[in-house]
Design an enzyme around this catalytic site. Sequence first.
Site, PDB file in Angstrom:
ATOM      1  N   ASP A  42       1.006  -1.395  -0.175  1.00 54.09           N
ATOM      2  CA  ASP A  42       0.044   0.071   0.044  1.00 54.09           C
ATOM      3  C   ASP A  42       0.928   1.346   0.002  1.00 54.09           C
ATOM      4  OD1 ASP A  42      -2.129   1.630   0.448  1.00 54.09           O
ATOM      5  OD2 ASP A  42      -2.279   1.691   2.490  1.00 54.09           O
TER       6      ASP A  42
ATOM      7  N   GLU B 232      -2.595  -1.907  -5.469  1.00 59.88           N
ATOM      8  CA  GLU B 232      -3.920  -1.465  -5.753  1.00 59.88           C
ATOM      9  C   GLU B 232      -3.695  -0.348  -7.074  1.00 59.88           C
ATOM     10  OE1 GLU B 232      -7.565   0.159  -2.673  1.00 59.88           O
ATOM     11  OE2 GLU B 232      -5.490   1.074  -2.458  1.00 59.88           O
TER      12      GLU B 232
ATOM     13  N   ASP C  66      -2.166   1.244   6.818  1.00 60.58           N
ATOM     14  CA  ASP C  66      -1.516   0.863   5.783  1.00 60.58           C
ATOM     15  C   ASP C  66      -1.124  -0.562   5.781  1.00 60.58           C
ATOM     16  OD1 ASP C  66      -0.662   3.751   4.733  1.00 60.58           O
ATOM     17  OD2 ASP C  66      -0.725   3.660   6.844  1.00 60.58           O
TER      18      ASP C  66
END
Length: 161
Positions: A7, A67, A140
């Site tokens: 992330d 992502e 995170d």
Amino acid sequence: MIILGIDPGFHYAGFSVLKKDQRQVVLLDCGYLTMSPSKSLVTRIGLFHDCFDAKIVQWNISDLALETPFLGKNAQNFLKLGYLRGALYLLANKHKLNLHEFSPREIKQSVTGYGAASKEQVARVVLQLFPKLEKPKKEDVTDALAVSLCGLWRNKNTYLV
């Protein structure tokens, strides 16, 4: 299969390393990289690259999960995240990793069963799946675990240990 889920962020970058062994998933490592805002952008990108280059080597990573970015309220942040993603693409090429990208909705759907789940709901499910894991100081980390899990669950017959 050993997957590194990241992330990315310029202040905190969450990560997790999961190993798929037969039909089981083992959590090998997770945490976050802290980068001081007082450091230059170039320095922080270098720290980010070096940290994840070392994780890839340390854990013999085969897959990298990310992502896909979304344009929020701040276009400048979106642009800067592109620099970190570029570093990860470079690492995937350098180490011959399989690169997996998922939309935020796809990750939430995979982990919680609901594509519009909140960060808190995702974190709650992740912590239930890894009961030995203490609640991380930063979301995170649970976000990175969700990204890793989504990458693993695309392969059928995977169970948590």
